[in-house]
Write an enzyme that holds these catalytic residues in place. Structure first.
Site, PDB file in Angstrom:
ATOM      1  N   PRO A 119    -115.334 -94.510 -19.453  1.00 40.29           N
ATOM      2  CA  PRO A 119    -115.723 -95.881 -19.080  1.00 40.29           C
ATOM      3  C   PRO A 119    -116.600 -95.911 -17.831  1.00 40.29           C
ATOM      4  O   PRO A 119    -117.199 -96.940 -17.525  1.00 40.29           O
ATOM      5  CB  PRO A 119    -114.388 -96.580 -18.808  1.00 40.29           C
ATOM      6  CG  PRO A 119    -113.324 -95.703 -19.371  1.00 40.29           C
ATOM      7  CD  PRO A 119    -113.882 -94.318 -19.409  1.00 40.29           C
ATOM      8  N   GLU A 126    -105.301 -89.061 -18.445  1.00 42.59           N
ATOM      9  CA  GLU A 126    -105.892 -89.996 -17.483  1.00 42.59           C
ATOM     10  C   GLU A 126    -107.350 -89.671 -17.186  1.00 42.59           C
ATOM     11  O   GLU A 126    -108.024 -90.412 -16.470  1.00 42.59           O
ATOM     12  CB  GLU A 126    -105.093 -90.029 -16.172  1.00 42.59           C
ATOM     13  CG  GLU A 126    -103.603 -90.305 -16.328  1.00 42.59           C
ATOM     14  CD  GLU A 126    -103.287 -91.399 -17.320  1.00 42.59           C
ATOM     15  OE1 GLU A 126    -103.829 -92.510 -17.162  1.00 42.59           O
ATOM     16  OE2 GLU A 126    -102.509 -91.139 -18.252  1.00 42.59           O
ATOM     17  N   ARG A 164    -127.584 -92.904 -38.147  1.00 41.54           N
ATOM     18  CA  ARG A 164    -128.377 -93.795 -39.002  1.00 41.54           C
ATOM     19  C   ARG A 164    -129.799 -93.992 -38.496  1.00 41.54           C
ATOM     20  O   ARG A 164    -130.649 -94.551 -39.194  1.00 41.54           O
ATOM     21  CB  ARG A 164    -127.664 -95.139 -39.215  1.00 41.54           C
ATOM     22  CG  ARG A 164    -127.445 -95.932 -37.969  1.00 41.54           C
ATOM     23  CD  ARG A 164    -126.570 -97.132 -38.244  1.00 41.54           C
ATOM     24  NE  ARG A 164    -127.202 -98.161 -39.061  1.00 41.54           N
ATOM     25  CZ  ARG A 164    -128.185 -98.942 -38.641  1.00 41.54           C
ATOM     26  NH1 ARG A 164    -128.653 -98.830 -37.416  1.00 41.54           N
ATOM     27  NH2 ARG A 164    -128.707 -99.842 -39.443  1.00 41.54           N
ATOM     28  N   ASP A 209    -132.861-104.150 -38.578  1.00 38.34           N
ATOM     29  CA  ASP A 209    -131.608-104.835 -38.338  1.00 38.34           C
ATOM     30  C   ASP A 209    -131.452-105.343 -36.920  1.00 38.34           C
ATOM     31  O   ASP A 209    -132.312-105.165 -36.075  1.00 38.34           O
ATOM     32  CB  ASP A 209    -130.423-103.973 -38.759  1.00 38.34           C
ATOM     33  CG  ASP A 209    -130.514-102.571 -38.206  1.00 38.34           C
ATOM     34  OD1 ASP A 209    -129.913-101.690 -38.786  1.00 38.34           O
ATOM     35  OD2 ASP A 209    -131.201-102.359 -37.204  1.00 38.34           O
TER      36      ASP A 209
HETATM   37  C1  4GS Z   1    -114.213 -94.341 -23.138  1.00 37.92           C
HETATM   38  C2  4GS Z   1    -114.981 -95.507 -23.219  1.00 37.92           C
HETATM   39  C3  4GS Z   1    -112.789 -94.227 -22.738  1.00 37.92           C
HETATM   40  C4  4GS Z   1    -110.746 -92.881 -20.658  1.00 37.92           C
HETATM   41  C5  4GS Z   1    -110.567 -91.299 -22.571  1.00 37.92           C
HETATM   42  C6  4GS Z   1    -109.333 -92.492 -20.250  1.00 37.92           C
HETATM   43  C7  4GS Z   1    -109.170 -90.958 -22.098  1.00 37.92           C
HETATM   44  C8  4GS Z   1    -110.917 -92.694 -22.152  1.00 37.92           C
HETATM   45  N1  4GS Z   1    -115.006 -93.332 -23.477  1.00 37.92           N
HETATM   46  N2  4GS Z   1    -116.197 -95.146 -23.612  1.00 37.92           N
HETATM   47  N3  4GS Z   1    -109.053 -91.124 -20.664  1.00 37.92           N
HETATM   48  N4  4GS Z   1    -114.621 -96.762 -22.972  1.00 37.92           N
HETATM   49  N5  4GS Z   1    -112.316 -92.961 -22.527  1.00 37.92           N
HETATM   50  O1  4GS Z   1    -112.114 -95.220 -22.592  1.00 37.92           O
HETATM   51  O2  4GS Z   1    -116.211 -93.838 -23.757  1.00 37.92           O
END
Ligand code: 4GS
Length: 254
Positions: free
Chosen positions: A88, A115, A153, A168
């Site tokens: 994230p 984590e 795609r 699209d």
């Molecule tokens: C994401 C996301 C994600 C983060 C993987 C906590 C396990 C997790 N990966 N975009 N550890 N959103 N990864 O949440 O790509």
């Protein structure tokens, strides 16, 4: 285009190979998808891949050595590959990023679990971080599959018709216009007359305007930085004028 996926759950990727356009793209050799088990690079007897964070705190982290070895090995096999960590914290993956990746010969997708990963992996062993959205998954695998799907795609040849990927939603930066198939009347709602008129210029104009109106109403954020033609602008001005007229009438009403 070669995707190598480093993961603790390689079997999750059998879903991608089970059917649909990604499977066909693999069969036709437009893309390859190779899941690699990070655990195979653990050196100890228990094949340990996680450890507790220094400084304390809840949860476990992916320890760096097996990940580093997996990334190094994949990099040796694919020296051209862009190494991407799914997290994230990364740049938001969107249609534009998908287009960029589709031009790469090879991509290594690193899927975290627990984590997260040891900071030194993030800092030194990958080229970039990508996020598929502002939420927390239990692992990077679903993010990797989203990316493989959206990128595949766009690889020339994979969609059957080159035009469909271009036409699209988002490729043009605007939302898709409304589409209809048979029957001509369904539960009391008719297909717009212009679409059955056979007038191709009128259909093209109707679709462009429908895309503009939809985007303005549903996703006005997408209009920022969108190139708009003189005809688009004239249409939008007319809409604004019509809205002003209506609001004026309303304001005047008792
Ligand atoms: C994401 C996301 C994600 C983060 C993987 C906590 C396990 C997790 N990966 N975009 N550890 N959103 N990864 O949440 O790509």
């Amino acid at each position: 285009m070669d995707f190598t996926v480093l993961t603790l759950f390689p079997e999750m990727f059998s879903v991608l190979l089970a059917g649909g356009i990604v499977r066909r793209a693999i069969e036709a050799e437009y893309v390859t998808v190779e899941p690699v088990n990070i655990r195979d690079f653990a050196k100890d007897r228990h094949r340990t891949v996680d450890d507790r964070p220094y400084g304390g705190g809840s949860g476990m982290l992916m320890k760096p050595e097996p990940l580093a070895e997996a990334i190094r090995q994949a990099g040796k096999k694919h020296p051209e590959a862009r190494k991407i960590l799914l997290t994230p914290q990364g740049r938001l993956f969107d249609q534009k990023v998908a287009g960029e990746l589709a031009e790469q010969p090879s991509v290594i997708l690193v899927c975290g679990r627990y984590e997260g990963v040891d900071e030194r992996v993030r800092e030194h062993l990958v080229d970039e971080e990508l996020s598929i959205g502002n939420y927390v998954l239990t692992g990077g695998e679903l993010a990797a599959m989203v990316i493989i799907d959206a990128v595949t795609r766009l690889v020339p040849g994979t969609l059957g018709s080159e035009a469909s990927a271009q036409e699209d939603s988002f490729s043009g930066g605007l939302l898709e216009y409304p589409q209809y198939t048979r029957p001509r009347s369904f539960e009391g709602v008719d297909v717009p007359e212009v679409l059955v008129s056979g007038n191709h210029a009128a259909i093209k104009e109707w679709r462009r305007r429908a895309s503009l109106v939809r985007t303005m109403l549903k996703r006005p954020d997408l209009l920022i930085d969108q190139p708009l033609s003189k005809s688009d602008m004239a249409f939008i001005r007319k809409l604004q004028q019509d809205i002003k007229t209506i609001m004026g009438e309303r304001a005047a009403a008792p």
